[in-house]
Design a protein around this motif. Structure first.
Motif, PDB file in Angstrom:
ATOM      1  N   SER A 118       2.883  13.462  -3.166  1.00  0.00           N
ATOM      2  CA  SER A 118       4.043  14.314  -3.433  1.00  0.00           C
ATOM      3  C   SER A 118       4.114  15.554  -2.539  1.00  0.00           C
ATOM      4  O   SER A 118       4.517  16.630  -2.982  1.00  0.00           O
TER       5      SER A 118
ATOM      6  N   GLY B  12       4.459  10.391   1.995  1.00  0.00           N
ATOM      7  CA  GLY B  12       5.166   9.154   1.660  1.00  0.00           C
ATOM      8  C   GLY B  12       6.663   9.410   1.584  1.00  0.00           C
ATOM      9  O   GLY B  12       7.352   9.492   2.601  1.00  0.00           O
ATOM     10  N   GLY B  13       7.165   9.570   0.379  1.00  0.00           N
ATOM     11  CA  GLY B  13       8.608   9.712   0.134  1.00  0.00           C
ATOM     12  C   GLY B  13       9.316  10.682   1.073  1.00  0.00           C
ATOM     13  O   GLY B  13      10.375  10.355   1.626  1.00  0.00           O
TER      14      GLY B  13
ATOM     15  N   ILE C  35       0.708  10.501  -6.456  1.00  0.00           N
ATOM     16  CA  ILE C  35       1.331   9.613  -5.473  1.00  0.00           C
ATOM     17  C   ILE C  35       2.675   9.084  -5.960  1.00  0.00           C
ATOM     18  O   ILE C  35       2.750   8.387  -6.970  1.00  0.00           O
ATOM     19  N   GLY C  36       3.706   9.490  -5.248  1.00  0.00           N
ATOM     20  CA  GLY C  36       5.062   9.017  -5.544  1.00  0.00           C
ATOM     21  C   GLY C  36       5.623   9.508  -6.867  1.00  0.00           C
ATOM     22  O   GLY C  36       6.609   8.959  -7.369  1.00  0.00           O
TER      23      GLY C  36
ATOM     24  N   HIS D  77      -5.188   2.302   0.905  1.00  0.00           N
ATOM     25  CA  HIS D  77      -4.212   3.094   0.153  1.00  0.00           C
ATOM     26  C   HIS D  77      -4.242   2.670  -1.316  1.00  0.00           C
ATOM     27  O   HIS D  77      -4.474   1.489  -1.616  1.00  0.00           O
TER      28      HIS D  77
ATOM     29  N   LYS E 182       5.705   3.184   3.855  1.00  0.00           N
ATOM     30  CA  LYS E 182       5.513   2.110   2.856  1.00  0.00           C
ATOM     31  C   LYS E 182       6.446   0.937   3.209  1.00  0.00           C
ATOM     32  O   LYS E 182       6.611   0.647   4.390  1.00  0.00           O
TER      33      LYS E 182
ATOM     34  N   GLU F 172      -6.041  11.477  -1.924  1.00  0.00           N
ATOM     35  CA  GLU F 172      -4.747  11.249  -2.574  1.00  0.00           C
ATOM     36  C   GLU F 172      -4.964  11.034  -4.072  1.00  0.00           C
ATOM     37  O   GLU F 172      -5.276   9.913  -4.499  1.00  0.00           O
TER      38      GLU F 172
END
Ligand code: PGA
Length: 223
Positions: free
Chosen positions: A183, A204-205, A155-156, A93, A11, A150
């Motif tokens: 996640s 992501g994270g 998400i996140g 996305h 990101k 997703e």
């Protein structure tokens, strides 16, 4: 055998080139034994030229514009991405759909452009209805398209979708290569691959923490 695909979506992170290089090099060092996994790092555009010594890691973009060049202030073309060494590109996305109002028809244009310049598009969807109509695409093109399921709520948020539910969705997606994203962490990664049967993960994270991301890659290798 197709490899398991593990995609890192950085990101808009990290804040400096130095941090980006450090993260990249740590992941590279920690994944030197991979055989069954294809690892793709998708950093902000600006870091791509600095991550050239990619070795076993592949590069991808997080977005791209369908025209090859021209008066489109602020955009980066998919062709430019390809020329700088990317092999993949994330398209549609949920954050682009939400904050930049990206539509399904733009996702389709980007997908076509990505394929025409030789990039593999990773099309993100939260619903089956967001998957573009591939009926006019050639077979060889369809083979290069990846769908990432997703779910928005995951998400996140740290609230990952249960592998059972994710599997139900995966079965509704009539496509050969489907990833799960939302996640993902080192504890649940294997469940999405093994239990839910996804062909890879969009992370992501957890991709911003080298140690955790390497553990995710390891679970894919042991899959
Ligand atoms: P997350 O992000 O792993 O931080 O939930 C996934 C994504 O947005 O692709």
């Amino acid at each position: 055998m197709k490899k398991t695909l593990i995609i890192a979506n950085w990101k808009m992170n990290p804040k400096t080139t130095k941090e980006a290089n450090n993260l990249f090099n740590s992941v590279k060092a920690g994944s030197h034994r991979i055989k069954k996994t294809e690892v793709v790092i998708c950093p902000p555009f600006i870091y791509l030229p600095f991550l050239k010594e990619k070795g076993r890691l592949k590069l991808g973009g997080q977005n791209g514009f369908w025209e090859e060049s021209g008066a489109y202030t602020g955009e980066v073309s998919l062709l430019m991405l390809k020329k700088i060494g990317a092999e993949y590109v994330i398209i549609g996305h949920s954050e682009r759909r939400k904050y930049f109002k990206e539509t399904n028809s733009e996702v389709l244009k980007k997908t076509k452009s990505a394929l025409s310049v030789g990039l593999k598009p990773i099309i993100c969807v939260d619903k089956v209805s967001q998957i573009p109509d591939f009926s006019n695409f050639r077979k060889e093109e369809i083979k290069n398209i990846i769908i990432a399921y997703e779910p928005l709520f995951a998400i996140g948020t740290g609230k990952a979708c249960s592998p059972k539910k994710a599997k139900e969705k995966r079965l509704l997606i009539k496509h050969d290569f489907v990833l799960y994203g939302g996640s993902v962490n080192f504890k649940n990664a294997r469940d999405y691959l093994l239990e839910a049967g996804f062909q890879g993960l969009l992370v992501g994270g957890a991709s911003l923490k080298a140690k955790e991301f390497i553990k995710i890659i390891d679970s894919a290798e042991k899959n």
